[in-house]
Design a protein around this motif. Structure first.
Motif, short mmCIF file in Angstrom:
data_model
loop_
_atom_site.label_atom_id
_atom_site.label_comp_id
_atom_site.label_asym_id
_atom_site.label_seq_id
_atom_site.Cartn_x
_atom_site.Cartn_y
_atom_site.Cartn_z
N SER A 128 0.82 -1.21 0.00
CA SER A 128 0.00 0.00 0.00
C SER A 128 0.86 1.26 0.00
CB SER A 128 -0.93 -0.01 1.22
OG SER A 128 -1.60 1.21 1.36
N TRP A 414 -5.09 4.52 -0.14
CA TRP A 414 -5.94 4.67 1.05
C TRP A 414 -7.00 3.57 1.09
CZ3 TRP A 414 -3.58 7.40 4.32
CH2 TRP A 414 -2.89 8.55 3.96
N THR A 418 -6.86 0.89 4.15
CA THR A 418 -8.04 0.73 5.00
C THR A 418 -8.51 -0.73 5.02
OG1 THR A 418 -8.74 3.00 4.54
CG2 THR A 418 -10.41 1.49 5.38
N ASN A 434 -13.72 -0.08 11.66
CA ASN A 434 -14.25 0.90 10.71
C ASN A 434 -14.58 2.21 11.41
OD1 ASN A 434 -14.29 0.26 7.99
ND2 ASN A 434 -16.04 -1.10 8.19
N ARG A 437 -11.42 3.98 12.52
CA ARG A 437 -10.62 4.56 11.43
C ARG A 437 -11.30 5.78 10.83
NH1 ARG A 437 -6.18 3.95 8.84
NH2 ARG A 437 -5.98 4.37 6.61
N ILE A 438 -12.61 5.74 10.63
CA ILE A 438 -13.32 6.89 10.03
C ILE A 438 -13.30 8.08 10.99
CG2 ILE A 438 -15.58 7.72 9.29
CD1 ILE A 438 -16.11 4.88 8.24
N SER A 441 -9.75 9.41 11.30
CA SER A 441 -9.34 10.16 10.11
C SER A 441 -9.96 11.55 10.09
CB SER A 441 -9.75 9.39 8.84
OG SER A 441 -9.08 8.16 8.75
N VAL A 484 -4.82 6.27 14.95
CA VAL A 484 -5.26 6.73 13.63
C VAL A 484 -5.22 8.25 13.55
CG1 VAL A 484 -7.26 6.89 12.09
CG2 VAL A 484 -6.69 4.71 13.14
N THR A 488 -2.66 10.10 10.87
CA THR A 488 -3.27 10.97 9.86
C THR A 488 -2.59 12.34 9.86
OG1 THR A 488 -5.41 9.85 10.07
CG2 THR A 488 -5.42 12.04 9.10
N ARG A 509 -8.00 11.34 1.07
CA ARG A 509 -7.78 10.62 2.33
C ARG A 509 -9.10 10.12 2.90
NH1 ARG A 509 -4.92 7.78 6.27
NH2 ARG A 509 -5.83 8.24 8.29
N THR A 513 -10.69 6.33 2.18
CA THR A 513 -10.79 5.61 3.45
C THR A 513 -12.21 5.10 3.65
OG1 THR A 513 -9.00 6.84 4.52
CG2 THR A 513 -10.63 5.84 5.96
N SER A 517 -13.53 1.21 3.83
CA SER A 517 -14.34 0.74 4.94
C SER A 517 -15.59 0.02 4.45
CB SER A 517 -14.73 1.91 5.85
OG SER A 517 -13.59 2.51 6.42
#
Length: 678
Positions: A128, A414, A418, A434, A437-438, A441, A484, A488, A509, A513, A517
């Motif tokens: 990645s 990204w 993810t 999920n 991460r969301i 971010s 995260v 970021t 980003r 992302t 997800s």
């Protein structure tokens, strides 16, 4: 509140992961900055990326573990970086195929062990990052990336040889802290105001953590070949600490078994209050124990206070009826045994006794090592890890295909990142990752925008990016959401410094992302993991271990010849099986479509299994720790009682493994068990 918070912060920064974070950031920044200022920027970035990703593969272990990580990490990083960068350089569609192959292979090698699983996961992240950086020179980039990884592994190996027992000492202290939590939870067992079903649920969950911590100690220590050498005293001292940890755990698991009976028998008077006060002292004494640095044992004043409470319990018991007297004395004896272990565990001596197993049998207590034959046996959809590997391969190919069709392929990194970080075998864990991460971010993007508006000086931005990278490493294990946020910020500030503009990156980003997800969730639904099969296998295994453990206890009692090796080994296998069964039932409970129908019944089974285990350990320590010989009638009654519970657990587990039709039977049996035990 502040007085309680400050010690927790201090303890956090004294953990192994915190010290590792400091080591890792220095290993990344010092050579990275040197290359950046005195050689070439892209080479410095590739070197730093290789160092960072290699650092994330480093988990606690002994010298052999560190060598194994390097042995897998260096070639996998090189192979992945070179093949992906070459495919990018020639803009070849084979990059999609490569992502699928790597996704499958690097996922299924998890069968070789937890350490190899992490290396495979980070090798996917290498792919990645390579796509995101889109290097101009594939060979230069790959060699710089591999050099960074090699540099980190060299530092890690040097540290392991200079401080061979570092990870072991942290693991032992981690086990001690989990024991302190277990004792604190036990206090509520003697509090009539706290519902027992809540306590059983919490005890079952904490049992998994304690079991995992003990397994971590075994994994590091028992594979040390020097334990077989009688002339190596340091390893013997650590082995003694492991024995004491296990003995402490057994005593805490079996301090009592039927809390309903204890509450009913000891109600009235001061007995329950005195027991709670004694446990509170033991909990605090356990929490302050240290086995490295400045040794701290059981404080003399605390031990004196505890002994006073125990003597008061014994004095009170003399005036009670026979049933209350015997129960109180039994609890006092076990509490005193716990105190004796706490008194001695920090002493740097090997206090060997007749319960130790022979050197030739030590390796049997370590987790079995898997090989490539294990992978071959799992090449079918009956295997959960095979289904997961196929899912990862398809998801990464889908993400790679979308990226290949975009004008700026690097932004698709990204999506891939993810998927790699979020997609997990369990739907519930995938959803949790999920969310983290969301949200992470979004928060990281917002903070980055504020920093970029308020700060224009490149040096200050670089310093903040370095600080955020350190905080990412610091929170990588304890809290994924927090890490995260910081990674970021690090990436966005780094991109600003490197390219001077991040307008396109900000939108991509979050958009990619979010897309990654969505793919991760759809993958869980399209290729679900069959949790029912794992539940069936794990519960069957647990029932068999219960039966074997009970038979060995009865055999030892009947022959009056205690086989400490067999009892310890069966207890270890049973504890590990209980942890695996508990985990698989948790996954079934959180399965998105049908899991909610089984929630109540799963709790019934977990509670029943926990009670059976506690009863078995209690019967074992009657002979091994307390030296008590029960009358034949009483031993027979207790063994039959446990056998009935095992039979009910077996019936409960076999009814479709959904457990729903056994709800009434489980509730009836638990009620009957509590009545019989009293």
């Amino acid at each position: 509140m502040e007085s309680a918070l400050f010690p927790r912060i201090i303890r956090f920064f004294k953990t192994e992961s915190s010290w590792d974070a400091l080591r890792n950031i220095l290993t990344i920044l010092i050579p990275g900055l040197f290359l950046f200022f005195f050689w070439d920027g892209p080479i410095a970035i590739a070197f730093a990326v290789g160092t960072l990703l290699a650092a994330l593969t480093d988990v606690p272990g002994n010298q052999a573990d560190k060598r194994l990580t390097a042995l897998y990490g260096i070639p996998l990083f090189f192979l992945t970086g070179l093949s992906i960068s070459l495919a990018l350089h020639y803009e070849s569609w084979t990059i999609v195929l490569l992502l699928g192959i790597f996704g499958f292979l690097y996922t299924i090698i998890a069968l070789l062990g937890f350490r190899i699983n992490i290396v495979g996961n980070l090798a996917l992240i290498v792919a990645s990052f390579t796509i995101g950086l889109r290097p101009a020179g594939p060979f230069v980039f790959t060699f710089a990336l591999t050099a960074g990884a090699t540099c980190f592994y060299a530092v890690s190996l040097i540290q392991a040889y200079l401080f061979p027992h570092r990870s072991l000492s942290f693991a032992v202290e981690g086990g001690i802290q989990q024991m302190a939590k277990l004792i604190r939870l036990k206090i509520d067992c003697y509090n009539e105001a706290v519902p027992l079903h809540q306590i059983y649920r919490q005890l079952s969950a904490l049992h998994i953590k304690v079991s995992d911590q003990l397994e971590a100690v075994r994994s590091i220590l028992l594979r040390d070949k020097r334990l077989l050498e009688d002339q190596h005293p340091a390893s013997k001292i650590w082995l003694a600490k492991l024995y004491q940890l296990v003995d402490l755990y057994e005593l805490l698991m079996a301090i009592d078994n039927d809390y309903e009976h204890i509450r009913d028998t000891l109600k009235g008077g001061k007995t329950l209050i005195l027991i709670r006060e004694s446990l509170a002292i033991l909990s605090k004494a356990t929490a302050r124990l240290r086995v490295k640095g400045r040794s701290r044992g059981f404080h003399a004043a605390k031990r004196e206070r505890l002994e006073g409470l125990l003597q008061e319990l014994e004095t009170t018991a003399l005036t009670e009826n026979l049933q209350k007297k015997e129960l109180t004395i039994s609890i006092v004896n076990q509490l005193r045994q716990v105190a004796n272990i706490l008194q001695n565990i920090h002493i740097p001596h090997a206090l060997e006794d007749n319960t130790w197993v022979a050197n030739k049998d030590i390796a049997n207590f370590a987790a079995p090592q898997h090989n490539w034959k294990t992978i071959v046996k799992n090449l079918s959809f009956k295997s959960a890890i095979f289904s997961y590997a196929v899912r990862m391969a398809l998801l990464l190919m889908l993400g790679g295909l979308i990226g290949f069709l975009l004008p700026e392929y690097r932004y698709a990194s990204w999506i891939l990142l993810t998927i790699i970080l979020v997609a997990r075998p369990s739907y519930n864990i995938t959803q949790k990752r999920n969310y983290q991460r969301i949200i992470g971010s979004l928060i990281g993007i917002a903070i980055s925008l504020i920093l970029l508006v308020c700060i224009q000086n490149i040096c200050w931005l670089a310093a903040i990016a370095a600080l955020c990278l350190y905080l990412f490493l610091l929170f990588n294990k304890p809290d994924y959401l927090v890490c995260v946020i910081f990674i970021t910020i690090t990436i966005l500030l780094g991109q600003k410094i490197h390219e001077g503009s991040i307008q396109d990156l900000l939108g991509s980003r979050f958009a990619f992302t979010l897309l990654g997800s969505i793919f991760a969730v759809l993958g869980c639904l399209a290729i679900p993991i069959n949790h029912y099969r794992s539940v069936a296998q794990n519960t069957d295994s647990l029932i068999q271990h219960f039966k074997s453990y009970l038979e060995k206890i009865k055999e030892s009692y009947a022959s009056a010849n205690i086989n400490y090796y067999d009892l310890r080994l069966l207890r270890k296998f049973t504890q590990a099986s209980l942890a695996q069964s508990y985990d698989s039932l948790e996954q079934l409970e959180k399965e998105p479509i049908r899991g909610r129908y089984y929630k109540t019944d799963i709790i019934h089974f977990q509670t029943l299994a926990y009670r059976i285990n506690a009863l078995l350990v209690g019967l074992s320590i009657q002979m091994t720790k307390l030296g008590q010989s029960l009358p034949v009638e009483e031993m027979s009654e207790r063994a039959n009682y446990v056998a009935e519970l095992i039979q009910e657990a077996e019936l409960l587990s076999k009814k479709g493994y959904g457990l729903a039709r056994s709800k009434r039977a489980a509730g009836w049996k638990i009620g009957k068990a509590e009545k019989l035990s009293s």
